[in-house]
Design a protein around this motif. Structure first.
Motif, PDB file in Angstrom:
ATOM      1  N   TRP A  32     -28.930  96.154 -55.142  1.00 13.23           N
ATOM      2  CA  TRP A  32     -30.311  96.455 -55.487  1.00 13.23           C
ATOM      3  C   TRP A  32     -31.124  95.191 -55.789  1.00 13.23           C
ATOM      4  N   ARG A  33     -30.530  94.219 -56.464  1.00 14.72           N
ATOM      5  CA  ARG A  33     -31.237  92.980 -56.799  1.00 14.72           C
ATOM      6  C   ARG A  33     -30.704  91.796 -55.979  1.00 14.72           C
ATOM      7  N   PHE A  34     -30.393  92.040 -54.729  1.00 13.96           N
ATOM      8  CA  PHE A  34     -29.876  90.981 -53.851  1.00 13.96           C
ATOM      9  C   PHE A  34     -30.911  89.863 -53.720  1.00 13.96           C
ATOM     10  N   PRO A  35     -30.492  88.584 -53.842  1.00 15.16           N
ATOM     11  CA  PRO A  35     -31.471  87.498 -53.964  1.00 15.16           C
ATOM     12  C   PRO A  35     -32.146  87.049 -52.671  1.00 15.16           C
ATOM     13  N   LEU A  36     -31.580  87.346 -51.488  1.00 18.00           N
ATOM     14  CA  LEU A  36     -32.153  86.826 -50.249  1.00 18.00           C
ATOM     15  C   LEU A  36     -33.113  87.839 -49.637  1.00 18.00           C
ATOM     16  N   ASP A  37     -34.389  87.727 -50.005  1.00 21.31           N
ATOM     17  CA  ASP A  37     -35.412  88.559 -49.391  1.00 21.31           C
ATOM     18  C   ASP A  37     -36.159  87.744 -48.343  1.00 21.31           C
ATOM     19  N   ARG A  38     -37.283  88.272 -47.876  1.00 20.64           N
ATOM     20  CA  ARG A  38     -38.035  87.611 -46.808  1.00 20.64           C
ATOM     21  C   ARG A  38     -38.477  86.201 -47.198  1.00 20.64           C
TER      22      ARG A  38
ATOM     23  N   TRP B  40     -35.477 103.206 -40.350  1.00 16.76           N
ATOM     24  CA  TRP B  40     -34.906 102.204 -41.251  1.00 16.76           C
ATOM     25  C   TRP B  40     -35.385 100.799 -40.893  1.00 16.76           C
ATOM     26  N   THR B  41     -35.590 100.544 -39.595  1.00 19.35           N
ATOM     27  CA  THR B  41     -36.149  99.251 -39.190  1.00 19.35           C
ATOM     28  C   THR B  41     -37.555  99.082 -39.758  1.00 19.35           C
ATOM     29  N   TRP B  42     -38.352 100.142 -39.685  1.00 17.77           N
ATOM     30  CA  TRP B  42     -39.705 100.102 -40.246  1.00 17.77           C
ATOM     31  C   TRP B  42     -39.660  99.921 -41.758  1.00 17.77           C
ATOM     32  N   LEU B  43     -38.798 100.678 -42.427  1.00 15.32           N
ATOM     33  CA  LEU B  43     -38.745 100.598 -43.883  1.00 15.32           C
ATOM     34  C   LEU B  43     -38.282  99.223 -44.344  1.00 15.32           C
ATOM     35  N   ALA B  44     -37.340  98.615 -43.626  1.00 12.82           N
ATOM     36  CA  ALA B  44     -36.895  97.262 -43.974  1.00 12.82           C
ATOM     37  C   ALA B  44     -38.035  96.262 -43.852  1.00 12.82           C
ATOM     38  N   GLY B  45     -38.937  96.481 -42.883  1.00 15.24           N
ATOM     39  CA  GLY B  45     -40.099  95.608 -42.756  1.00 15.24           C
ATOM     40  C   GLY B  45     -41.106  95.808 -43.866  1.00 15.24           C
ATOM     41  N   ARG B  46     -41.212  97.031 -44.374  1.00 14.34           N
ATOM     42  CA  ARG B  46     -42.168  97.300 -45.446  1.00 14.34           C
ATOM     43  C   ARG B  46     -41.626  96.871 -46.814  1.00 14.34           C
ATOM     44  N   LEU B  47     -40.349  97.044 -47.022  1.00 12.20           N
ATOM     45  CA  LEU B  47     -39.736  96.686 -48.300  1.00 12.20           C
ATOM     46  C   LEU B  47     -38.929  95.402 -48.110  1.00 12.20           C
ATOM     47  N   SER B  48     -37.649  95.552 -47.943  1.00 13.44           N
ATOM     48  CA  SER B  48     -36.728  94.475 -47.615  1.00 13.44           C
ATOM     49  C   SER B  48     -35.485  95.131 -47.050  1.00 13.44           C
ATOM     50  N   LYS B  49     -34.657  94.333 -46.375  1.00 10.26           N
ATOM     51  CA  LYS B  49     -33.473  94.918 -45.745  1.00 10.26           C
ATOM     52  C   LYS B  49     -32.514  95.491 -46.786  1.00 10.26           C
ATOM     53  N   HIS B  50     -32.322  94.768 -47.885  1.00  8.68           N
ATOM     54  CA  HIS B  50     -31.332  95.241 -48.856  1.00  8.68           C
ATOM     55  C   HIS B  50     -31.826  96.473 -49.616  1.00  8.68           C
ATOM     56  N   ARG B  51     -33.136  96.555 -49.908  1.00 10.34           N
ATOM     57  CA  ARG B  51     -33.639  97.743 -50.597  1.00 10.34           C
ATOM     58  C   ARG B  51     -33.600  98.968 -49.672  1.00 10.34           C
ATOM     59  N   ALA B  52     -33.910  98.779 -48.401  1.00  8.19           N
ATOM     60  CA  ALA B  52     -33.844  99.903 -47.465  1.00  8.19           C
ATOM     61  C   ALA B  52     -32.412 100.418 -47.352  1.00  8.19           C
TER      62      ALA B  52
END
Length: 452
Positions: free
Chosen positions: A432-438, A292-304
């Motif tokens: 799903w559409r949380f506004p605070l991404d990277r 999940w740490t890897w997936l959050a880095g590839r996508l975003s924390k909220h989408r993971a």
């Protein structure tokens, strides 16, 4: 022990001034979460059954008492968060509160989990109240401390992954106790209390000695009252959205936790397998944290996090197909849903740290303690609703335990599996559409750096 190597430079897309924390610091920060987690399983899983059945208080009485205590937390949580943010001294803002909590919580834990003969509702209320007060005095400053260790979007995921990985490892340890200790639930709780109290000493010693506490940034206009301090929370839309999803998902996780032993005992007729089933669930959670740490880095924390909740909902849909003797299929379900546990624990607090940055940029006040107090309140509210409403509701809907066995198993299965699926889908819709991404978080950190 030789000195740890200096922290590595941050990646190019890191927040201004961010550096990677060394493994020794991360491990020392995460270590106290292990003994704390040894207490979490008894409080959320064993306590209702122990006090309701073994101690003879009944599920409805125990649910009402625990709900009342969580309502009291609605006062103590923001108060401790507010005071923690305003504490200044040679030990920092967070250390003094954690140190003060330990002598309060330790004896109360023992009296709650190993009560004297004849202890009743008043004993449960008094000892559980002190345990939850001490828990708040530790958990709120501890989480705020972690949020302040780094300003970087991805580094915060690493910090929470270490802490929550230790949390799940501690839960695995507590799940092993029923397999290692004979004598029933009372003996299990005694062993858990002894282990947790013994491991707390080195865990918190390492935290105090090895983890730096960043200096509190200056704030433009210190609020004069708790009410003034709380007011901007209602204007932080991402915070409210995240908090709502956290509560909804907390209820979705809390219902199965509160009803787990009832399902294993009366639906599956596999009470002796309870420890193994819990072990499979939590081991899967530990193993999945790096993914999940890897997936959050590839996508975003909220989408993971959303993907993890969808996965858990899909697997939980298989529970209504089970019956007596189906403990092996239930073990598979436990392992597969356990995979999502690492995301549930590690990713939302990392998102919370980004929400705190937004508040700091807009208010000028560094208030991680207050935000994690609200976070703690939301978590407790989810657990309280699950226990305080779920236990009486399952009886109201017709579930009964009699001398000839249990009846009303459909109500038990519905509250254990079907209702949590609906709740998790609701949490996904919120996040799903949380506004605070990277990119948004990097812009906020740059704004904070410019303002000094």
């Amino acid at each position: 022990m030789p000195d740890a190597p200096p922290p590595a430079p941050a990646p190019r897309d890191a927040a201004p001034g961010a550096r990677r924390l060394g493994t020794r610091v991360l491990a020392a920060y995460g270590l106290p979460a292990f003994p704390l987690a040894l207490l979490g399983l008894p409080l959320n899983v064993y306590l209702p059954a122990f006090w309701g059945d073994t101690m003879g208080l009944g599920l409805t009485t125990v649910g009402a008492i625990l709900l009342a205590i969580r309502l009291i937390d609605g006062v103590t949580d923001p108060l401790i968060g507010w005071l923690s943010d305003r504490t200044h001294g040679p030990l920092g803002r967070r250390r003094p509160w954690i140190a003060a909590a330990l002598p309060i919580a330790a004896p109360a834990v023992w009296l709650l989990l190993v009560p004297p003969e004849g202890a009743g509702a008043l004993h449960l209320f008094a000892t559980a109240s002190l345990v939850y007060l001490g828990w708040t005095m530790v958990a709120v400053p501890y989480a705020a401390w972690g949020a302040e260790l780094s300003p970087d979007y991805h580094e915060r995921t690493r910090i929470t992954a270490w802490r929550e990985g230790a949390t799940i490892a501690g839960i695995v340890g507590s799940a092993l106790v029923p397999a290692l200790v004979s004598g029933g639930i009372a003996a299990d709780l005694r062993a858990l209390a002894l282990t947790m109290l013994a491991l707390s000493v080195p865990g918190f010693a390492a935290l105090f000695a090895l983890v730096p506490e960043p200096r509190a940034p200056a704030r433009r206009t210190p609020p004069r009252s708790l009410a003034a301090f709380l007011a901007p929370l209602g204007r932080n839309a991402p915070f409210l959205r995240l908090l709502a999803a956290w509560v909804v998902n907390g209820v979705a996780n809390g219902l199965p936790a509160a009803l787990f032993l009832l399902v294993v005992t009366h639906l599956l007729a596999a009470e002796a397998r309870a420890g193994l089933l819990l072990l499979g669930y939590f081991v899967a959670g530990v193993a999945a944290v790096p993914f999940w740490t890897w997936l959050a880095g590839r996508l975003s924390k909220h989408r993971a996090w959303c993907i993890a909740m969808l996965w858990a909902a899909a697997v939980f849909a298989l529970v209504p197909l089970l019956g007596p003797g189906d403990w092996l299929p239930f073990l598979a379900i436990s392992v597969l849903t356990g995979v999502s546990l690492g995301a549930d624990l590690a990713l939302p607090p990392a998102i919370q740290a980004d929400v705190i940055d937004l508040d700091h940029a807009e208010s000028g006040s560094p208030r991680a303690g207050l935000f994690f107090a609200a976070w703690s309140m939301a978590q407790k509210a989810g657990n309280a609703l699950a226990v305080g409403l779920g236990l009486p509701l399952v009886e109201t809907l017709g579930f009964r335990i009699g001398p000839d066995g249990a009846r009303g198993l459909g109500a038990l299965v519905g509250l254990y599996a079907v209702v949590p699926i609906a709740l998790k889908l609701g949490a996904v819709a919120l996040m799903w559409r949380f506004p605070l991404d990277r990119a948004a978080q990097a812009a906020i950190r740059a704004r904070l750096e410019r303002s000094g």
